[in-house]
Motif scaffolding. Sequence first.
Motif, short mmCIF file in Angstrom:
data_model
loop_
_atom_site.label_atom_id
_atom_site.label_comp_id
_atom_site.label_asym_id
_atom_site.label_seq_id
_atom_site.Cartn_x
_atom_site.Cartn_y
_atom_site.Cartn_z
N SER A 145 0.83 -1.20 0.00
CA SER A 145 0.00 0.00 0.00
C SER A 145 0.86 1.25 0.00
O SER A 145 0.58 2.23 -0.71
CB SER A 145 -0.92 0.00 1.23
OG SER A 145 -1.81 -1.10 1.20
N ILE A 146 1.92 1.24 0.79
CA ILE A 146 2.84 2.38 0.84
C ILE A 146 3.46 2.62 -0.53
O ILE A 146 3.50 3.75 -1.03
CB ILE A 146 3.94 2.14 1.89
CG1 ILE A 146 3.36 2.18 3.29
CG2 ILE A 146 5.06 3.16 1.75
CD1 ILE A 146 4.34 1.80 4.38
N GLU A 147 3.93 1.55 -1.15
CA GLU A 147 4.61 1.68 -2.45
C GLU A 147 3.65 2.19 -3.52
O GLU A 147 4.01 3.03 -4.34
CB GLU A 147 5.19 0.30 -2.84
CG GLU A 147 6.19 0.35 -3.97
CD GLU A 147 5.56 0.03 -5.30
OE1 GLU A 147 6.13 0.40 -6.33
OE2 GLU A 147 4.48 -0.60 -5.30
N LYS B 107 0.68 6.83 -7.29
CA LYS B 107 -0.44 7.77 -7.21
C LYS B 107 -1.76 7.07 -6.93
O LYS B 107 -2.83 7.58 -7.29
CB LYS B 107 -0.55 8.59 -8.50
CG LYS B 107 0.75 9.21 -8.99
CD LYS B 107 1.26 10.24 -8.05
CE LYS B 107 0.47 11.51 -8.07
NZ LYS B 107 1.03 12.56 -7.21
N MET B 108 -1.74 5.93 -6.28
CA MET B 108 -2.99 5.25 -5.94
C MET B 108 -3.65 5.95 -4.76
O MET B 108 -2.99 6.39 -3.83
CB MET B 108 -2.73 3.78 -5.60
CG MET B 108 -3.97 3.00 -5.20
SD MET B 108 -3.67 1.25 -4.85
CE MET B 108 -3.53 0.63 -6.52
N SER B 109 -4.96 6.03 -4.81
CA SER B 109 -5.71 6.61 -3.69
C SER B 109 -5.61 5.68 -2.48
O SER B 109 -5.70 4.46 -2.62
CB SER B 109 -7.17 6.80 -4.08
OG SER B 109 -7.95 7.13 -2.96
N MET C 146 6.57 13.60 -9.15
CA MET C 146 5.72 12.42 -9.27
C MET C 146 5.34 11.84 -7.91
O MET C 146 4.20 11.44 -7.69
CB MET C 146 6.44 11.36 -10.10
CG MET C 146 6.61 11.74 -11.56
SD MET C 146 5.05 12.13 -12.37
CE MET C 146 4.21 10.55 -12.23
N SER C 147 6.27 11.78 -6.99
CA SER C 147 6.00 11.14 -5.70
C SER C 147 5.66 12.13 -4.59
O SER C 147 5.19 11.72 -3.52
CB SER C 147 7.21 10.31 -5.26
OG SER C 147 8.35 11.14 -5.07
#
Length: 368
Positions: free
Chosen positions: A27-29, A35-37, A214-215
């Motif tokens: 989930s963290i990655e 850019k996942m919710s 991006m991050s």
Amino acid sequence: MDLENSLPFEAKPRLLLLGLRRSGKSSIERVVFHKMSPNETLYLESTSKISKNDVISFIDFQIWDFPGQIDFFDSSFDLEIILERCGSLVFVIDAQDDYLDALNRIVDTVVIASKFNIKLSYEVFIHKVDGLSDDLKIEIQRDIHQRITEELMHENLEDIHMSFYLTSIYDHSIYEAFSKVIQKLIPQLPTLENLLNILCSNSNIEKAFLFDVMSKIYIATDSSPVDIQTYELCSDMIDVVIDISCIYGPKQENEENGSENTSYGTDTYSVIHLANSMVLYLREVNEHLALVCFLREENFEKPGLLDYNFACFKKAIEEVFEVRRRLAQGLLPDSDDVPGNNKLNENLNSNNIETASTINNSDITSTI
């Protein structure tokens, strides 16, 4: 400057995500680098095999996500090869679960890893703390820190330094934690911080961050303390700029599939005036980096000096990464070579950004 090809594959640093099952590694990655919710991560399946992801950014690196059920010390793994180019081990602990087994796994991993790579940095993410009270968070962090420290001393590894972070994917804490982790992989960090200090002092900037777009992690900031609210504002500004650019920005054709793409691009620039007489100022450095500043409104009345200093700052950043690229390709002496480092510092200190301090407002006004 094309940063995507700045480093050969074998020179990319590697970051390992370790932890027990359902601790939140994947989930963290996904949230930070894809850019996942955060809400979508609830439907992620448990990782069943090692996931390797290349992150193309200001610094190309790899993230290896190890499933919790896989034994890291299995004889089928060549730990020497895995850890040879590894820059950091990130251990993820579920703070809402019994973490004693996780602590034992961390200590065992450090004992083995320290035999193969003495330069590793060890990071502990005490994760899923969003549902805990502040007092409980501090108590859990203190307990984990104390237990790990005592076990490492028992193994005669008291020289091992581990950093601890309270994280959650539902706020900015995970981005701030990853910012600290990634900064340790950048040998040019002191130079970048020095450039930001020069920019802030010569332009009356309260706080400046050099963000990976991006991050949304910051790879460097000036020497003044980081206030979490200021960081959140600067981080959110990147989302605002990208969203508006996607709607109103010039359309750029994607060479790979011929589709049109609108996003953060060349010469991106934005200014946001806040209700508290402060100004958020964003400038594009290159396709991966953005400078986001926080300054008082009265210091933004004549932006000519700020624009000039930014141009000098941008040029210096390009020189830093050019030197880094040439070092990676063996075109310059090794970065550990003292004369080489001294020469780099001399070149940066002589950059035009320092001359901005000799320019007063009247000179700028007459020049514009």
